[in-house]
Structures are given as C-alpha cells and as structure tokens.
Design an enzyme around this catalytic site. Structure first.
Site, PDB file in Angstrom:
ATOM      1  N   HIS A 273     -11.169  72.536 -19.395  1.00  0.00           N
ATOM      2  CA  HIS A 273     -10.806  73.722 -18.610  1.00  0.00           C
ATOM      3  C   HIS A 273     -11.451  73.767 -17.219  1.00  0.00           C
ATOM      4  CE1 HIS A 273      -8.619  74.860 -22.032  1.00  0.00           C
ATOM      5  NE2 HIS A 273      -9.510  75.551 -22.676  1.00  0.00           N
TER       6      HIS A 273
ATOM      7  N   HIS B 201      -5.307  81.745 -20.787  1.00  0.00           N
ATOM      8  CA  HIS B 201      -5.972  81.538 -22.076  1.00  0.00           C
ATOM      9  C   HIS B 201      -6.068  82.810 -22.922  1.00  0.00           C
ATOM     10  CE1 HIS B 201      -8.447  79.461 -24.946  1.00  0.00           C
ATOM     11  NE2 HIS B 201      -8.593  78.405 -24.162  1.00  0.00           N
TER      12      HIS B 201
ATOM     13  N   GLU C 143      -1.034  78.148 -24.869  1.00  0.00           N
ATOM     14  CA  GLU C 143      -1.326  77.843 -23.464  1.00  0.00           C
ATOM     15  C   GLU C 143      -0.272  76.864 -22.962  1.00  0.00           C
ATOM     16  OE1 GLU C 143      -5.641  76.556 -23.554  1.00  0.00           O
ATOM     17  OE2 GLU C 143      -5.269  77.223 -25.596  1.00  0.00           O
TER      18      GLU C 143
HETATM   19  C1  BGC Z   1      -8.980  74.189 -26.448  1.00  0.00           C
HETATM   20  C2  BGC Z   1      -9.924  74.411 -27.595  1.00  0.00           C
HETATM   21  C3  BGC Z   1     -11.051  75.266 -27.133  1.00  0.00           C
HETATM   22  C4  BGC Z   1     -10.481  76.545 -26.611  1.00  0.00           C
HETATM   23  C5  BGC Z   1     -11.535  77.463 -26.073  1.00  0.00           C
HETATM   24  C6  BGC Z   1      -8.453  75.514 -26.030  1.00  0.00           C
HETATM   25  O1  BGC Z   1      -7.573  75.361 -24.982  1.00  0.00           O
HETATM   26  O2  BGC Z   1      -7.947  73.307 -26.774  1.00  0.00           O
HETATM   27  O3  BGC Z   1     -10.422  73.203 -28.093  1.00  0.00           O
HETATM   28  O4  BGC Z   1     -11.964  75.516 -28.159  1.00  0.00           O
HETATM   29  O5  BGC Z   1      -9.547  76.295 -25.600  1.00  0.00           O
HETATM   30  O6  BGC Z   1     -12.380  76.766 -25.277  1.00  0.00           O
END
Ligand code: BGC
Length: 364
Positions: free
Chosen positions: A115, A189, A325
């Site tokens: 991210h 998210h 997402e």
């Molecule tokens: C990821 C997860 C992660 C979550 C929060 C998602 O987009 O794929 O692995 O735990 O975001 O960080």
C-alpha cells in the site's frame, strides 16, 4: 485549505473539525443524498469514515468499519476506509526496474512494499473541495506526491473525487499525472459489513465475483505470475454464495492469506465501467454492487483484523469486515505479463469505481 474557496458549494455539504495532523487542521465532510444516504469523508488519508445505507425496511445503518477519532486512525488502523497509493497492494522485494534503472522502495510489510510504503496516501493530508451537483454531493481531494516519495520516481499529482449520487451510488474517480514515468495503482480500502452490526462476522454475506481467474501468490502474498482458474477451488465465486462457505478449507492459497486475500482477474468486455462484484447480506437485505474500470479486485475477508481495533462502540475482530479493492494486479511492476501500471509523463491516469447500494427482500 482549498475547501474554504468554495463557500457556495459547501453550503449543503456539512464540514466539521476533526482534529489536527502534521500541523494542519483536518475536517470531516458529510455528503447526503436525496434518498437519505450519508457518506462521511476526512481529508486525512481521504478516509471514508462512515457510510449509512438503508436495509430492506428502509432503516439506515453504517456499513463501514472505522473509528470515532482522528487519533485512532493515526495510531492503529488497518487502512480503514483509506485511499491507497502510490501503489495499492504489494510490490515484491520492495523494488522494481524501469527503463534500466532499479528503484528501492520503503518496505512496509516484511521485505515487500504494501500500500505505497510507510506513509502512503492513507497517511497524508489532502486538499479538499466539496461540491453540490444536480444529482448528488461530492468531495474532490488532491495531493502532490514529491519525486522520490517512498522511493517512487516522478512528481505525482493525484486527485480523487468521491460522489454520493441520489441513486445510492458512491462513485470514486481517480486521476493522476506525473513528470517522470512511474508505477501508479490507486484504490480505496473500505471494510464493509452490510449487516447493520459492525462487530459481527461477515462470513454470512453472499458474494459473487465477475472473475473466472485469480492471481495465486507465494507465502508472502506476492503473485506467482499465473492466472489460475477459480473453477473447482474455494475461489469460485462465479455464483452468489456465502463468503464463509469454504473460507477455512484446507487450501494452500487460502493459507497464504489466512482466508481470502487475493486479486481476482475480472472478466472484462471492454474498457468502461463494468460489474465486478455483488454482495448481499441476507438478514438486512442490503445489497452492494461494485463496478469498475480496473482489471482486478482484491477480495480481502478481514482475516488480519483483531480485537485491538475498537471504534463506533464495538470491537472489529477477525472477519468483521470485507474489502473489495478495485485495482491493477499486485506486483505488476515486476510482472511483464500483467497489465501495465506505468504512468508516463504527458499521460493521464483515469480510473473509476462505483459502489451501488440497493436492497433485496426475498432472501430473508
Ligand atoms: C491486503 C491485506 C492486508 C490488508 C490491510 C489488503 O489490501 O491484501 O493483506 O492485510 O490490505 O493491510
């Protein structure tokens, strides 16, 4: 902040103070539509803090996990409701090579970048301009990420517009330009729980994904490069079925994410806005469709949530929220066969995702 320049437009978007971050005052913007839906967004991280949607009897409830205070978002958030950039999901080994040059990124999960790095777009203060249109209310957020930010090349100018339409759609439009070629993949998210009880498990929600294939990963959740068929695997959501039906099946891929945490390859017909997913919560009758221009969607079943996440009068334990997402595929900068995420100087990235809310009565 920029919103003060638009007093007329702001008239019916409610603006409230929401604390301070990085020496700047943070606001909370409330968008309301004619059907009574309400979305709250803060310019810290572009976080969607609340989203009120009606059930089959017309009762409104908040359908996104989140906190009551800005400090909680700063201190301990699993990206609740945040905008994600410069790169949604993972880049393997926190590095990539572009035009013969290798770039080292800030690692944010083991050896990988998740991210966008440590201070991705979820942790920056955006400039915000609220507006009112004939068919709804919106908020445009903009941010300039400097050359070298978290290791990424190029000065990246980003704007994201949230729009709550009178048709009960939350539309998100992303736009970005750069002065140097760079990978970009933006997403949102939000953790949804359509039940009206944000502390309850989401495993009873019914899900359908418009995807015949997904991208399997290694144990650090980096794609292997394959596009594997979902057929005859726990990843087959081609027909509406409970998220929990096979979530604990013994399956190597499920073990990598401790449940679902995978990118699904959308069955796209063209380049426009197409249906990616639908979700129904049988007890409340709430239904959500996800439409996008993106080639993939990360279906994450909230496996890493735990009792340390507390807000809105409840505890967000394991699998109390799910994320859809919309995105380009994880690790695309290192995967030549995946759709490219490289934005070039002079080009404009445009991407759109829509979360559409309605209800079903007959499933109860
Ligand atoms: C990821 C997860 C992660 C979550 C929060 C998602 O987009 O794929 O692995 O735990 O975001 O960080």
């Amino acid at each position: 902040m920029a919103n003060e320049t638009a007093p007329d437009a702001a008239k019916s978007v409610i603006i409230e103070p929401f604390g301070e971050a990085g020496g700047r005052e943070i606001s909370l913007y409330t968008l309301t539509n004619k059907a009574g839906m309400m979305a709250r967004i803060t310019n810290y991280g572009g976080i969607l803090t609340h989203l009120f949607a009606p059930d089959a009897d017309g009762r409104f409830a908040d359908v996104v996990l989140g906190y009551d205070t800005l400090q909680d978002y700063i201190d301990n958030s699993p990206y609740f409701g945040a905008l994600i950039g410069r790169y949604g999901n993972r880049i393997g080994g926190a590095s990539f090579t572009l035009d013969g040059k290798t770039y080292a990124l800030v690692k944010s999960q083991g050896e990988n970048t998740l991210h966008g790095g440590k201070t991705g777009f979820h942790g920056v203060v955006w400039d915000a301009v609220p507006f009112v249109a004939d068919n709804g209310q919106g908020l445009t957020l903009s941010h300039v990420s400097p050359d070298g930010d978290e290791g990424f090349p190029g000065t990246l100018s980003v704007s994201v517009t949230y729009f709550l339409s009178d048709n009960n759609e939350l539309q998100i439009d992303y736009k970005a330009t750069t002065d140097k070629a760079t990978p970009v993949a933006l997403t949102q998210h939000a953790y949804f729980n359509l039940s009206g009880d944000l502390g309850s498990p989401i495993t009873g929600h019914l899900l359908r994904l418009e995807a015949d294939r997904f991208t399997p990963t290694d144990e650090t959740q980096i794609p292997t490069g394959d596009l594997a068929p979902v057929k005859e695997t726990p990843f087959d959501f081609r027909r509406l079925r409970a998220i929990g039906e096979e979530i604990d099946a013994s399956d190597e891929q499920l073990s990598h994410g401790a449940g679902y945490d995978h990118n699904f390859v959308l069955n796209r017909k063209g380049k426009g806005l197409e249906l990616a997913a639908e979700v129904e919560e049988p007890k409340s009758g709430r239904r959500m469709e996800v439409l996008t221009t993106e080639p993939g969607v990360q279906f994450y079943s909230g496996n890493f949530l735990d009792d340390s996440y507390r807000g809105k009068g409840t505890v967000f334990g394991k699998r109390t929220g799910f994320c859809l997402e919309t995105q380009h595929f994880p690790d695309s900068p290192n995967q030549p066969d995946f759709p490219s995420t490289i934005l070039k100087r002079g080009d404009t990235l445009r991407s759109q995702t829509l979360y559409r809310f309605s209800t079903v009565k007959n499933r109860r």
